[in-house]
Design a protein around this motif. Sequence first.
Motif, mmCIF file in Angstrom:
data_model
loop_
_atom_site.group_PDB
_atom_site.id
_atom_site.type_symbol
_atom_site.label_atom_id
_atom_site.label_comp_id
_atom_site.label_asym_id
_atom_site.label_seq_id
_atom_site.Cartn_x
_atom_site.Cartn_y
_atom_site.Cartn_z
ATOM 1 N N ALA A 51 0.932 -1.251 0.095
ATOM 2 C CA ALA A 51 -0.035 -0.123 -0.058
ATOM 3 C C ALA A 51 1.016 1.206 0.078
ATOM 4 O O ALA A 51 0.477 2.072 -0.605
ATOM 5 N N LEU A 52 1.849 1.298 0.709
ATOM 6 C CA LEU A 52 2.690 2.579 0.947
ATOM 7 C C LEU A 52 3.443 2.662 -0.540
ATOM 8 O O LEU A 52 3.599 3.689 -0.846
ATOM 9 N N ALA A 53 3.908 1.507 -1.176
ATOM 10 C CA ALA A 53 4.569 1.877 -2.490
ATOM 11 C C ALA A 53 3.767 2.087 -3.399
ATOM 12 O O ALA A 53 3.959 2.798 -4.348
ATOM 13 N N ALA A 54 2.331 1.692 -3.577
ATOM 14 C CA ALA A 54 1.629 2.091 -4.220
ATOM 15 C C ALA A 54 1.165 3.538 -4.153
ATOM 16 O O ALA A 54 1.150 4.432 -5.341
ATOM 17 N N ASP A 55 1.154 4.043 -2.999
ATOM 18 C CA ASP A 55 1.007 5.451 -2.924
ATOM 19 C C ASP A 55 2.166 6.379 -3.344
ATOM 20 O O ASP A 55 1.945 7.255 -3.770
ATOM 21 N N GLU A 56 3.142 6.061 -3.280
ATOM 22 C CA GLU A 56 4.239 6.436 -3.616
ATOM 23 C C GLU A 56 4.609 6.479 -5.165
ATOM 24 O O GLU A 56 4.631 7.507 -5.949
ATOM 25 N N SER A 57 4.112 5.349 -5.897
ATOM 26 C CA SER A 57 4.040 5.290 -7.416
ATOM 27 C C SER A 57 2.919 6.274 -7.828
ATOM 28 O O SER A 57 3.167 6.624 -8.731
ATOM 29 N N ALA A 58 1.756 6.285 -6.919
ATOM 30 C CA ALA A 58 0.692 7.162 -7.575
ATOM 31 C C ALA A 58 0.879 8.381 -7.470
ATOM 32 O O ALA A 58 0.716 9.399 -8.366
ATOM 33 N N ARG A 59 1.762 8.770 -6.471
ATOM 34 C CA ARG A 59 2.176 10.407 -6.501
ATOM 35 C C ARG A 59 3.082 10.578 -7.446
ATOM 36 O O ARG A 59 3.065 11.947 -8.187
ATOM 37 N N ILE A 60 3.928 9.898 -7.998
ATOM 38 C CA ILE A 60 4.987 9.813 -8.959
ATOM 39 C C ILE A 60 4.302 9.931 -10.191
ATOM 40 O O ILE A 60 4.586 10.715 -11.195
ATOM 41 N N GLY A 61 3.393 8.852 -10.396
ATOM 42 C CA GLY A 61 2.459 8.735 -11.770
ATOM 43 C C GLY A 61 1.581 10.094 -11.829
ATOM 44 O O GLY A 61 1.377 10.435 -12.968
ATOM 45 N N SER A 62 1.133 10.638 -10.977
ATOM 46 C CA SER A 62 -0.006 11.528 -11.166
ATOM 47 C C SER A 62 0.712 12.929 -11.444
ATOM 48 O O SER A 62 0.405 13.664 -12.156
ATOM 49 N N ALA A 63 2.005 12.838 -11.161
ATOM 50 C CA ALA A 63 2.707 14.288 -11.493
ATOM 51 C C ALA A 63 2.862 13.961 -13.068
ATOM 52 O O ALA A 63 2.777 14.835 -13.736
ATOM 53 N N SER A 64 3.295 12.758 -13.423
ATOM 54 C CA SER A 64 3.494 12.756 -14.919
ATOM 55 C C SER A 64 2.037 12.949 -15.669
ATOM 56 O O SER A 64 2.170 13.486 -16.811
ATOM 57 N N ASP A 65 1.242 12.330 -15.069
ATOM 58 C CA ASP A 65 -0.125 12.326 -15.975
ATOM 59 C C ASP A 65 -0.754 13.863 -16.022
ATOM 60 O O ASP A 65 -1.104 14.254 -16.987
ATOM 61 N N ALA A 66 -0.519 14.651 -15.017
ATOM 62 C CA ALA A 66 -0.789 15.973 -14.737
ATOM 63 C C ALA A 66 -0.228 16.708 -16.002
ATOM 64 O O ALA A 66 -0.966 17.567 -16.293
ATOM 65 N N ALA A 67 0.994 16.432 -15.965
ATOM 66 C CA ALA A 67 1.638 17.307 -17.099
ATOM 67 C C ALA A 67 1.513 16.984 -18.437
ATOM 68 O O ALA A 67 1.294 17.468 -19.321
ATOM 69 N N SER A 68 1.071 15.668 -18.822
ATOM 70 C CA SER A 68 1.052 15.017 -19.953
ATOM 71 C C SER A 68 -0.271 15.143 -20.432
ATOM 72 O O SER A 68 -0.453 15.295 -21.918
ATOM 73 N N THR A 69 -1.338 15.370 -19.884
ATOM 74 C CA THR A 69 -2.891 15.519 -20.259
ATOM 75 C C THR A 69 -3.087 17.032 -20.317
ATOM 76 O O THR A 69 -4.368 17.228 -20.481
ATOM 77 N N ARG A 70 -2.035 17.748 -20.224
ATOM 78 C CA ARG A 70 -2.676 19.364 -20.122
ATOM 79 C C ARG A 70 -2.813 19.585 -21.656
ATOM 80 O O ARG A 70 -3.410 20.611 -21.728
#
Length: 909
Positions: A413-432
């Motif tokens: 769960a903690l690793a998934a949270d860390e991956s989600a935070r990194i992934g959300s940064a990439s997604d936020a920038a790429s879908t703009r």
Amino acid sequence: MSATLKELRAHLVAAKTALSAGNLAAARESCKSALGVDDESYEAWTFDGKVAFASGDATGALESYKRAVGIRNDHPAAWQGIAEAAETTGAHAECAAALDILIRMPIDDRSKHTGDKKAEWRRKRASALAAAGAWGDASDAWTEIAAETMGEGSTDASIVEGSTRVNDAWRMAAECACSANAAAAAAAAEAAAAEAQRTSVTSRADVASIRTTVMRSHDARSDPRLERTLRSYLERTPPSNESDPKLEYVHSLHGRLLTRARARTAATGAREDAMDAMDEAEAIVARHGDDAPGVAAACRAAALESICALDLGLDVEEEGWDYLDERYSGDGEAGDERYSGDFKRASLERRAARLVSVGSEPSLESADPCEAVAAAWLRLRESGRSGRAAHPPGSAAGAAALPRPGLVALGDALAADESARIGSASDAASTRVITTEASEAAAAAAAAAPDPLGPGARVVGWSAAAEAAHMAGDAAVALEHARRALKACLALGWFDSTERGSTAPGGARGCERRVRIVAAEALLSVGRRREAAAALGALNDAAESPRTLRGLAMCRDGSLEGSSAKDGEGCVAALKRAASLAPNAPRPLAELGWIMLRGGGDGAGARATRLLERAAELTAGSVPPDVDAKLGVARWMEKIGAIDGGVSAEEHALQAKEYALSRGPNTAHASLLNAASRVGPFQPLAFAYLARMYDAANDASRAEKCRARALSLDPADPIAGPDECAARGDDHAYVARTCRDALRAKPRCLWAAVRLAPAASRLGDHEAAVGALQTVLRSVPDSSAAWEALGAAYDALNRHSAALKAYGRAMDIERERAGLGSGLNGSGLTTNSIHPGGRVFASVRSGRIMQQMGAVRESIAAYETALAVAPGHTAALLGLAEAELGRARLAAGRAPGAAAASAERAAEA
């Protein structure tokens, strides 16, 4: 009346008649005719705007109304038209400005410009300001409406209809204030991200992290308008009960104060902010109930931030140590009752436990990382942490504190949270830039995903995972989780480390200190003693405690490889200091007794037994298996040591057998059986000493079974292994197999390497002997006996150059050490005690090899060295004779005198 005025009025009457009849085209024509008569007529432009608006031409209507107010700006009709048309065209700022002018106009009883109308305009103005994005002004406008609605003497009967209208106004004021705050936070975040991109090279994850950090810090700032409006609205919200319908929970509104308290807690770590967050969470539960959607998640997230700031649920650092945290002592601040009674650790932990359990009991298997962290915290709070005497690393009780499936689920769960935070940064920038069907699906999935953990919750989660892994005996996993926990601590910024980014413990408190202790103990478990000693030393310098002193003692344990007598003295001194600091703590007493027992000396068994018995008493009847094992060994050693040394071997054996057959409580047998029955790192030790007791009792069958069980648990056990090899000494193949099993389990197992070398040599496996001796020398590089044996193994393999080097090193060490022991006491190898200047076997074999290589002079010197150490040594005399005869033959044709002298020396030899 002039003819022009009559004509103007006629056109306006015609326009009004046509508008009433629904003939908009005729009305427009009449208005144009009227303006043709007098284009400076206020009434004509006003009516033209009215007709244009009715015709659907809001833009044209707006222009006409503006011409009208340009002629006369003190009449409400045109301003009302501007407000209406501007609202229709989306010019909300113009609409609000027109309504503001209308509101400031004096009340005229002869027109419809009454107090009720002004109240309506105020509401429309507040709505227009909000629609225009002027959230702050809109909030102020709604606040004014709410205040006037509640005021005495209000004549607005359409608004004063009870508290519902007042609550609506306060709600709108609060919503607008929230929007104003959010807009300011977003602007600050974008500005910070743009500045970072302008001044440095940043990744998408970095930019997203900057935005998140800035928005969180903005939430932590004071916002009087937001606080005032939200509290005014929420204070008028009735508490939830079974009879009244529950108010729908909207997190962005009803949870806004909670979000801000969380942000302040994460930003400062102050107890006041942490308490405020818990107060707000409890208020939400009171208003909306614990089953309202979103309430449980909000309360759980806030509680975890408060848990981190207040260091709740950490349990004791050392059981039996009466340490009082100043933050939880005293009467607290004057006038604040929370700190005099509620601000106590136990009370706060109960409150936090209720908040993380709102709605339903959290589950470790949940996909929501916040719920998994909360479940882990609750589990460790109930079962106890690593400071408990019953939870030494690797024990069954320690592993059961957070069972392995739960620990794995928490880590995932903690690793998934860390991956989600990194992934959300990439997604936020790429879908703009571009939106596709796939990106929309990804955005929808992201919106449905659980909220990421707060910074304090990450600290709580990783620290719980590290401590659980440490108690389970998985040092490598504990180290990795501790590293991530310390990274999360540094991200918060308010822990007491010396500098941001520094790993020096400094004055680390609470959670950070616990993580550093766990990391240091894990380092010690994997053999990184220097790093562990440095970490524990820094922690102990900052705040002396029995646990850090215990850790330092283990780092200085003189029985470990590479330790000196000075280390052993430091170990005992540290444990004595720990025992004096916490006389009621069982762990320091147990470790001190064990170290004293291993150190030996007169009365060591009796002293160790008393200390270990006291430690067992302090564990309140639930004696940990390692303490039981150590106590059993101490009792056995005490009885064996008490046997008079002057008695015969038979009498000694009889007395040992008598005690070995003793049964019942308070005997070595009872303690060892208790320890052997429980899983843990000391279970092999218990079986090994049970085997020794059964050997003394002449029960060979049980002794063999106990040794076999000990070696099945730990093939490298330092008691059972040597004992088994001694019991099967003539079976060289069995001894070699036992030693190889031990070396596979522990590649640097000294006792196994020492015993494998001679066993393998007797079996003719000289390569295995070489490997075993190299293992010995990695641990004890100054052992002349091991170097000599290595030379013999090379000699048997006909690797003469390597053999000569090994023999030479053995002789050099003997000369350097001037007859001192090699440090392998008890391992099976000893130095040659004949003479401090060399080793006879090494000298003789060196002479033989050099003689075979034709180096006659060097071989003679080697034989003479051996004879100087051991005059009359047969092999040395024979070798010297052969060497002298060889030299005589070589000199016969060239130097008859030298040849005769050599022949004479050969005859003497």
